[in-house]
Every structure is written in C-alpha cells, then in structure tokens.
Design a protein around this motif. Structure first.
Motif, PDB file in Angstrom:
ATOM      1  N   PHE A 102       0.833  -1.201   0.000  1.00  0.00           N
ATOM      2  CA  PHE A 102       0.000   0.000   0.000  1.00  0.00           C
ATOM      3  C   PHE A 102       0.867   1.251   0.000  1.00  0.00           C
ATOM      4  N   LYS A 103       1.883   1.264   0.859  1.00  0.00           N
ATOM      5  CA  LYS A 103       2.772   2.424   0.933  1.00  0.00           C
ATOM      6  C   LYS A 103       3.585   2.594  -0.358  1.00  0.00           C
ATOM      7  N   SER A 104       3.889   1.480  -1.026  1.00  0.00           N
ATOM      8  CA  SER A 104       4.689   1.575  -2.247  1.00  0.00           C
ATOM      9  C   SER A 104       3.930   2.256  -3.370  1.00  0.00           C
ATOM     10  N   MET A 105       2.587   2.269  -3.275  1.00  0.00           N
ATOM     11  CA  MET A 105       1.790   2.864  -4.343  1.00  0.00           C
ATOM     12  C   MET A 105       1.077   4.132  -3.929  1.00  0.00           C
ATOM     13  N   ARG A 106       0.817   4.306  -2.654  1.00  0.00           N
ATOM     14  CA  ARG A 106       0.006   5.426  -2.195  1.00  0.00           C
ATOM     15  C   ARG A 106       0.820   6.534  -1.536  1.00  0.00           C
ATOM     16  N   ARG A 107       1.995   6.813  -2.077  1.00  0.00           N
ATOM     17  CA  ARG A 107       2.762   7.956  -1.612  1.00  0.00           C
ATOM     18  C   ARG A 107       3.263   8.702  -2.837  1.00  0.00           C
ATOM     19  N   ALA A 108       3.976   9.796  -2.623  1.00  0.00           N
ATOM     20  CA  ALA A 108       4.434  10.600  -3.762  1.00  0.00           C
ATOM     21  C   ALA A 108       5.340   9.760  -4.657  1.00  0.00           C
ATOM     22  N   GLY A 109       4.824   9.331  -5.784  1.00  0.00           N
ATOM     23  CA  GLY A 109       5.592   8.475  -6.685  1.00  0.00           C
ATOM     24  C   GLY A 109       5.515   7.027  -6.251  1.00  0.00           C
ATOM     25  N   THR A 110       5.408   6.126  -7.195  1.00  0.00           N
ATOM     26  CA  THR A 110       5.331   4.701  -6.895  1.00  0.00           C
ATOM     27  C   THR A 110       6.731   4.140  -6.644  1.00  0.00           C
ATOM     28  N   ASP A 111       6.871   3.379  -5.563  1.00  0.00           N
ATOM     29  CA  ASP A 111       8.150   2.725  -5.263  1.00  0.00           C
ATOM     30  C   ASP A 111       8.177   1.415  -6.041  1.00  0.00           C
ATOM     31  N   ASP A 112       8.642   1.495  -7.285  1.00  0.00           N
ATOM     32  CA  ASP A 112       8.591   0.333  -8.167  1.00  0.00           C
ATOM     33  C   ASP A 112       9.460  -0.809  -7.676  1.00  0.00           C
ATOM     34  N   ASP A 113      10.592  -0.503  -7.067  1.00  0.00           N
ATOM     35  CA  ASP A 113      11.468  -1.567  -6.564  1.00  0.00           C
ATOM     36  C   ASP A 113      10.749  -2.418  -5.527  1.00  0.00           C
ATOM     37  N   ALA A 114      10.113  -1.768  -4.555  1.00  0.00           N
ATOM     38  CA  ALA A 114       9.391  -2.501  -3.509  1.00  0.00           C
ATOM     39  C   ALA A 114       8.191  -3.238  -4.098  1.00  0.00           C
ATOM     40  N   LEU A 115       7.476  -2.582  -4.977  1.00  0.00           N
ATOM     41  CA  LEU A 115       6.292  -3.184  -5.589  1.00  0.00           C
ATOM     42  C   LEU A 115       6.649  -4.446  -6.366  1.00  0.00           C
ATOM     43  N   MET A 116       7.654  -4.363  -7.227  1.00  0.00           N
ATOM     44  CA  MET A 116       8.057  -5.528  -8.017  1.00  0.00           C
ATOM     45  C   MET A 116       8.636  -6.636  -7.135  1.00  0.00           C
ATOM     46  N   ARG A 117       9.461  -6.237  -6.168  1.00  0.00           N
ATOM     47  CA  ARG A 117      10.108  -7.232  -5.305  1.00  0.00           C
ATOM     48  C   ARG A 117       9.073  -8.060  -4.543  1.00  0.00           C
ATOM     49  N   ILE A 118       8.085  -7.402  -3.995  1.00  0.00           N
ATOM     50  CA  ILE A 118       7.091  -8.125  -3.199  1.00  0.00           C
ATOM     51  C   ILE A 118       6.164  -8.942  -4.083  1.00  0.00           C
ATOM     52  N   MET A 119       5.719  -8.359  -5.184  1.00  0.00           N
ATOM     53  CA  MET A 119       4.801  -9.087  -6.061  1.00  0.00           C
ATOM     54  C   MET A 119       5.454 -10.351  -6.620  1.00  0.00           C
ATOM     55  N   VAL A 120       6.728 -10.262  -6.961  1.00  0.00           N
ATOM     56  CA  VAL A 120       7.428 -11.436  -7.492  1.00  0.00           C
ATOM     57  C   VAL A 120       7.743 -12.439  -6.391  1.00  0.00           C
ATOM     58  N   SER A 121       8.293 -11.959  -5.291  1.00  0.00           N
ATOM     59  CA  SER A 121       8.776 -12.880  -4.255  1.00  0.00           C
ATOM     60  C   SER A 121       7.657 -13.564  -3.490  1.00  0.00           C
ATOM     61  N   ARG A 122       6.484 -12.931  -3.425  1.00  0.00           N
ATOM     62  CA  ARG A 122       5.391 -13.534  -2.648  1.00  0.00           C
ATOM     63  C   ARG A 122       4.340 -14.202  -3.528  1.00  0.00           C
ATOM     64  N   SER A 123       4.502 -14.137  -4.850  1.00  0.00           N
ATOM     65  CA  SER A 123       3.483 -14.678  -5.753  1.00  0.00           C
ATOM     66  C   SER A 123       3.333 -16.183  -5.630  1.00  0.00           C
ATOM     67  N   GLU A 124       4.372 -16.873  -5.179  1.00  0.00           N
ATOM     68  CA  GLU A 124       4.289 -18.320  -5.006  1.00  0.00           C
ATOM     69  C   GLU A 124       4.302 -18.717  -3.534  1.00  0.00           C
ATOM     70  N   VAL A 125       4.098 -17.737  -2.674  1.00  0.00           N
ATOM     71  CA  VAL A 125       4.151 -18.018  -1.231  1.00  0.00           C
ATOM     72  C   VAL A 125       2.809 -17.737  -0.549  1.00  0.00           C
ATOM     73  N   ASP A 126       2.390 -16.465  -0.546  1.00  0.00           N
ATOM     74  CA  ASP A 126       1.188 -16.107   0.208  1.00  0.00           C
ATOM     75  C   ASP A 126       0.427 -14.932  -0.401  1.00  0.00           C
ATOM     76  N   MET A 127       0.443 -14.801  -1.727  1.00  0.00           N
ATOM     77  CA  MET A 127      -0.210 -13.671  -2.370  1.00  0.00           C
ATOM     78  C   MET A 127      -1.709 -13.628  -2.104  1.00  0.00           C
ATOM     79  N   LEU A 128      -2.356 -14.767  -2.045  1.00  0.00           N
ATOM     80  CA  LEU A 128      -3.796 -14.772  -1.773  1.00  0.00           C
ATOM     81  C   LEU A 128      -4.080 -14.188  -0.394  1.00  0.00           C
TER      82      LEU A 128
END
Length: 278
Positions: free
Chosen positions: A214-240
């Motif tokens: 939420f913080k990676s997208m809802r602040r001044a400018g998107t934190d793409d590094d955090a967004l990509m890192r979490i979406m990729v690393s958690r997609s096979e772990v606990d994304m649901l």
C-alpha cells in the motif's frame, strides 16, 4: 605517459561536504539521481571511498545501503529461507552476507540484523516467559528513563512469532498501549523501522506485506522496486493472503490499486502476479 583516464581527483575535495550533499539528495520525497550521478562521476575512486566513510560516520550506514530491503527480508523470512539466502549469496557474490551487512551497518540496528540472520528463532511458546517478557519490555522502554535496546533486541529477535503475539497481548494488558507505540517512542531510525517490521511480521506476515505494498503505491511516486520485489517474491508463497489482508486493511482490492497506480505492460505483469481481482 600522458593521463588517459576520463576522471581526475576533484580539486578542493571535501568528503564531509559531499556526504552531506548526497544525504540531502537521497532524503525526502524522491531522489535526485542526476545530482548524485554528477557528483560521484566527478570524483576519483579514492575520493568516493572517503565519501563513503564520511557518510557512514555521519548517518550510520554506508552510502547506497538499501536498508528497506535488509529490513523487509530479514524481518519476514523464515529461518530456513534465511539460511538458503546465505548459501545463495555466497555462491553468487563469493562473500559472507553477515560480513557485508556488518560492513555497512552499525550499533543496535546491526546487532538485531545479525541475530535475525542466524535464522535460529525459538519454535515453541514458552508460557513461563510470556509475562516476564512483557514486563521486561515495559521496564526496558516506557518503565525507565532511557531505553534498554538490548532487551528489545533479545526478546524480539529470538522468540517465536506465536510466543511474541502472546507477549504483545500481555504487554497491552500491562501498560495499556501496544508494543509498537513503545518502540516508536523509545527508538528511532533504522532500529525503529526494523523492530516495527519484526513486530508486524510476528503479528502476521501477509498483513505486513499488504501494508508495504500500500505504501509503495500510495505515496508521492510509486516505489517500483518494492512493488516488483514483493509481487514477485510472494506470488508463489502467500499472495492470496496478502490480497485478503490488503482489502481488509484498506477497503480496496490490491488488483484495483495496481490498476490505478501503474500502466502498460508493467501493469499487466503485476496484475498477473496478483492472480485475481478480489
């Protein structure tokens, strides 16, 4: 032989002044990448090393150390995952992760990172320690003048997540406030951020990642590094679970938030990793 390099040592070099300039360029909303690049490109390698030393002395970390990543990974991964990370790190980079972390961090922040890096959290709940741990945390923070950081580190760095959740409940009953309030009032900087991340992960790892997303997208400018890192690393772990926590905490789905804050192929890749619109 005539000098054939493209960079000479900067005349009137001042490492402390350059360190202060870099700190200002990296602080606040956004980072002035152009200013950082221009400064570092105009300094010799020897001067850059002096800047790094001056920066570390003044601001407590090595220039370029990504503390957010260190905190996120070491606070959220299981003991087995951390041990695998250490092995892969050595294979990929030929060095010891602990040594490199110690080279770029310091103080109580470093101590807690090193404890978490051992991946040896207790696995059980020790009912006999719950009340004592809560009392020790209170005495180490709100119950005394000054702060006993060592006690916070020892308890939060070594107890199991289930045990800590019971300690947090006992702590609130004891002093009427959440442990997070005590941490914010008694610590600062990277140590505060790491302690809070450990507490949040003990309460629930999916909730922790939902907040970071939420913080990676809802602040001044998107934190793409955090967004990509979490979406990729958690997609096979606990994304649901992260998706469910995100919607519960923020009233909007992760899918919708990604749509509103990104675009193009990048957006489509993130939505694919998200795996659903609920």
């Amino acid at each position: 032989m005539a000098f054939r390099g493209s960079v000479r040592p900067f005349v009137n070099f001042d490492a402390n002044r350059d360190a202060e300039f870099l700190h200002r360029a990296m602080k606040g909303v956004g980072t002035d990448e152009d200013a950082i690049l221009m400064l570092l490109a105009a300094r010799s390698n020897d001067q850059r090393q002096q800047i790094k030393a001056a920066y570390k002395k003044a601001y407590g970390k090595g220039a370029g150390t990504n503390d957010e990543v260190l905190i996120e990974i070491l606070a959220s991964r299981t003991g087995e995952e951390i041990k695998r990370i250490i092995k892969v790190y050595k294979t990929e980079f030929g060095g010891k992760l602990e040594k490199d972390i110690c080279g770029d961090t310091s103080g109580h922040y470093q101590k807690l990172l090193v404890i978490l890096l051992q991946g040896n959290r207790e696995e059980e709940v020790d009912e006999g320690k719950i009340e004592n741990d809560a009392e020790d945390l209170y005495a180490a923070g709100e119950g005394k003048f000054g702060t006993d950081e060592e006690k916070f580190i020892a308890i939060l760095g070594n107890r199991s997540a289930e045990h800590l959740r019971k300690v947090f409940a006992a702590y609130k009953k004891l002093c009427g406030s959440d442990i997070e309030d005590s941490i914010r009032g008694e610590t600062a900087g990277n140590l505060e951020n790491l302690l809070l991340a450990v507490v949040k992960c003990a309460r629930g790892v999916p909730e922790y990642f939902a907040e970071v997303l939420f913080k990676s997208m809802r602040r001044a400018g998107t934190d793409d590094d955090a967004l990509m890192r979490i979406m990729v690393s958690r997609s096979e772990v606990d994304m649901l679970d992260i998706r469910a926590s995100f919607k519960k905490m923020h009233g909007a789905s992760l899918h919708t938030t990604i749509q509103e804050d990104t675009s193009g192929d990048y957006q489509r890749a993130l939505l694919y990793l998200c795996g659903g619109s609920d």
